[in-house]
Design an enzyme around this catalytic site. Structure first.
Site, short mmCIF file in Angstrom:
data_model
loop_
_atom_site.label_atom_id
_atom_site.label_comp_id
_atom_site.label_asym_id
_atom_site.label_seq_id
_atom_site.Cartn_x
_atom_site.Cartn_y
_atom_site.Cartn_z
N ASP A 1 3.25 15.83 4.87
CA ASP A 1 4.02 16.67 3.96
C ASP A 1 3.18 17.83 3.45
OD1 ASP A 1 6.34 15.32 4.16
OD2 ASP A 1 6.33 14.45 2.17
N ASP B 1 13.30 9.45 8.49
CA ASP B 1 12.25 9.37 7.47
C ASP B 1 12.07 7.94 6.98
OD1 ASP B 1 10.35 10.32 5.69
OD2 ASP B 1 11.67 11.80 4.76
#
Ligand code: DGJ
Length: 748
Positions: A559, A489
């Protein structure tokens, strides 16, 4: 010189293609492909590259510059080109250098369009005139050496042609043989020149967190459109991809399209310029804003790859070529990258609140519905209770996992799944042991504020000690634990991009060195741990590009996991990137994104258009939910190869406020077609539009089978490809947020 050897090594091809000269070309992408051919006519000085459906031609002109002569559909072998000749001086204001379609041009001599290379020498000279020196053809690769007229600046242009898709890979290597350092102030991988014209439309992608992958269109006017990131990384504001077609002349599957993508995960720019003589050129490379690279004597700097392709089958055809190329020529383990497993991810279920018992309980439920990989997300390390602390401290949190990760990993394995783990290696919370020990490791300008995003700062990966730390902890993690997958990430962009430890004249090397160190860590980890797979995630889809895709097996597009929003996000994503790398989770309803409630079936069907995953809190699912999930996961496994590897057709794209969305994917062998259809809301008794399939064999027979939902009464179970494509079929979709899916399987 470390950075340069790394840069060069990264560009080595893992697999060599089998090469042979041939004059036979396929018209469409199919199993039957011919190798690319590259020819040089030493009499005319013309280079010609033929690959798949396209031909690309450029030549050495009378001033020894390289000039584009043609890029488009495949030409006959008998079509010959005269020697290149610069455009004449139109007026004293439009000098030949600026109106000639240049292949690779230095800034100097009255060039007003974007240069490919701009250098400042230590004596203040900033003029660069690159001239052809020599060429080398080696199968499907062509390298051309250029040199400045007086200074020992050498530029090697590298071209590689893909015989399957016609996509060309273009980059440049700058070599300093001048004996003194000089500063590269702007550098491009190359320039794509389109046929002269004024009727072009540019498509590009824009976005932001939880709203990535919006397809934009604009008429190409005189002047310049710059697609870019100044964020230190790829970003979602624009994605480094473009497609250009002729206005009004094409649609999803018809018409000419010139398209391309830049493989770079640092700040980048692609400028689309129409000059004074209506020449459209597209130049791409690292972003010139705030850019500099000090190149010392004997050092080399290689640009990222700039890929370009041509399709005569509309924007859908262009996407299919990109997908095919990514799978067969870009991804790790190409041309046979592994199919994406069905993943469970804990993030939306538990947030930072992970612990051994909770993860084990979720793992049991995940295994019971057919999940193949269990991924524990953020929260397992350091003092990571929330996003205020812990980043940078990559030891297992003893309160949450008193016996380390092993018991959880063993449990996951005993359930028949493999184990994946979340990391965010390039970041640090100021509230961490790492930052307390090494406050100088972050990007910063001394004495200036350190701007935080999500309470974190960016480690300066360009620094050798930071690179060593990041590689070291990842290597340890993978050595000490049986981990099959890393979700890598990256949850903010750069601010204050200073590198105080570097000499002032090389501080800006951070833009290149950071990104190349990121790549080199991925390369090294993969070499040492060849079975580990990696996902590129950046708070969603902020680090998706062909550069990172060479070293990562999948990407996280957003997301935003609302299954309706995802139709738009996934649609935009697939303009540039393959559904085979597009992770897509089924999450809870109502969704955190916008409180929308959607049926489990709808949510599954939306995610099944990519690499299916589940990200819900399975503890809240009923027995019926789990049963339904098991059925859908099993169905997905039976169509996975088609979805991840096949040819995608957008039958109805969810653009322009369309109430419907329909995708169809045809497997590589043509034996299976999978169709997903979604309805937002029906109005005024209108039926769902008739669906006419594409890409089937007219004379073959296909049998219909429903994955979910129903087609209109009276629809035949078995019919010819012609029937499904020309007559089509009606779908029983009425009401709000309805969805269905079916397969057609070739039976004869
Ligand atoms: C952002 C990612 O996109 C999410 O999936 C999740 O991993 C969080 N970061 C964790 O902090």
């Amino acid at each position: 010189m470390q950075c340069c050897t790394v840069i060069s090594a990264l560009h080595l091809r893992i697999a060599a293609l089998v090469l042979a000269l041939s004059s036979c070309f396929t018209v469409n992408v199919s199993a039957q492909t011919s190798p690319a051919t590259i020819q040089f006519d030493s009499t005319t000085g013309v280079f010609r590259i033929d690959a798949a459906d396209s031909t690309y031609v450029f030549g050495i002109n009378e001033v020894q510059g390289l000039q584009n002569l043609y890029w488009g559909g495949h030409l006959a072998a008998s079509d010959h080109f005269a020697a290149a000749h610069s455009m004449p001086e139109l007026s004293s204001f439009e000098l030949p250098i600026t109106v000639t379609p240049q292949e690779y041009v230095g800034w100097g001599g009255g060039l007003y369009v974007d240069p490919d290379l701009k250098i400042t020498f230590p004596d203040g000279n900033r003029d660069l005139a690159l001239k052809y020196v020599s060429n080398r053809i080696d199968g499907d690769t062509l390298s051309i050496v250029m040199k400045d007229i007086s200074r020992d600046v050498y530029v090697t242009l590298n071209y590689q042609a893909d015989g399957e898709t016609g996509i060309l890979r273009h980059s440049a290597t700058i070599e300093n043989r001048t004996g003194v350092p000089f500063t590269v102030e702007q550098i491009a991988a190359g320039t794509w020149n389109l046929p002269r014209g004024t009727d072009y439309r540019l498509r590009y992608l824009t976005g932001r967190w939880a709203g990535e992958w919006n397809v934009q269109e604009r008429h190409i006017e005189p002047g310049k459109t710059v697609l870019e990131s100044r964020r230190g990384t790829t970003g979602a504001q624009n994605n480094p991809w473009f497609a250009i077609d002729r206005e009004g002349a094409g649609d999803q599957d018809q018409g000419e399209v010139w398209f391309g993508a830049l493989g770079w995960s640092g700040s980048w720019q692609i400028s689309v310029e129409q000059d004074q003589l209506q020449q459209v050129r597209v130049t791409g490379g690292p972003n010139a804003f705030d850019f500099a690279y000090l190149l010392k004597p004997h050092e080399k700097l290689t640009t990222p790859d700039f890929y370009g392709g041509y399709s005569s089958h509309g924007i859908g055809g262009a996407s299919r070529l990109m997908h095919r190329y990514e799978i067969d020529s870009v991804l790790p383990r190409h041309p046979k990258p592994k199919l994406r497993p069905v993943v469970y991810n804990s993030w939306e279920a538990t947030g930072f609140d992970v612990n051994e018992a909770g993860q084990m309980a979720l793992a049991e439920k995940a295994a019971s519905i057919g999940v193949e990989r269990f991924v524990m997300d953020d929260g397992w390390f350091g003092e990571r209770r929330n996003d205020h602390s812990g980043l940078g401290d990559w030891y297992v949190n003893q309160q949450k996992f008193p016996h380390g990760l092993k018991p959880l990993i063993d449990k996951v394995h005993s359930l028949g799944m493999d184990f994946g783990l979340w990391v965010e290696p390039e970041m640090v919370n100021p509230n961490s042991d790492l930052y307390h020990k090494h406050p100088d490791w972050v990007l910063n300008f001394p004495g200036r504020p350190r701007t935080e995003g999500r309470n974190q700062l960016v480690l300066n990966l360009a620094r050798p000690d930071v690179r060593a730390y990041v590689y070291g902890f990842l290597d340890n993690l993978l050595t000490e634990n049986n981990i099959a997958f890393l979700k890598w990430d990256y949850n903010r962009n750069w601010s204050e991009p200073g590198w105080p430890a570097a000499a002032p004249d090389s501080e800006k090397n951070v833009y290149v060195d950071f990104t190349n160190n990121f790549y080199s860590i991925l390369v090294e980890l993969r070499q040492k741990h060849p079975n580990v797979e990696i996902e590129s995630c950046s708070g969603g889809g902020s680090r998706v590009d062909l550069g990172v895709m060479r070293y990562t097996d999948e990407v996280w597009p957003s997301d935003n996991t609302d299954a309706y929003d995802r139709l738009f996000i996934q649609n935009g994503f697939t303009y540039a990137y393959s559904p085979g790398v597009m992770a897509a989770w089924v999450t809870d309803s109502p969704t955190w994104v916008n409180s929308r409630s959607l049926s489990l079936e709808y949510r599954f069907l939306s995610s099944m258009q990519g690499a299916l995953g589940v990200g819900a809190n399975l503890n809240k699912w009923t027995r019926e939910d789990l049963d339904q999930a098991r059925t859908m996961v099993a169905a997905y496994k039976s169509i996975r190869e088609t979805v991840q590897r096949g040819s995608l057709y957008r039958l109805i794209a969810p653009e322009n406020n369309s109430e419907q969305s329909v995708t169809e994917t045809v497997s590589r062998d043509g034996k299976q077609a999978v169709t997903f259809a979604f309805l937002h809301s029906s109005r005024e008794l209108y039926p769902f539009p008739l669906v006419q399939l594409r890409g089937l064999e007219e004379n073959a027979t296909y049998t219909l089978s429903m994955i979910a939902g129903n087609v209109d009464d009276g629809t035949p179970v078995t019919a010819s490809g012609s029937y499904w494509m020309h007559h089509g079929l009606g779908l029983k979709l009425r009401g709000d947020f309805q969805a269905l899916a079916f397969t057609l399987t070739q039976t004869k």
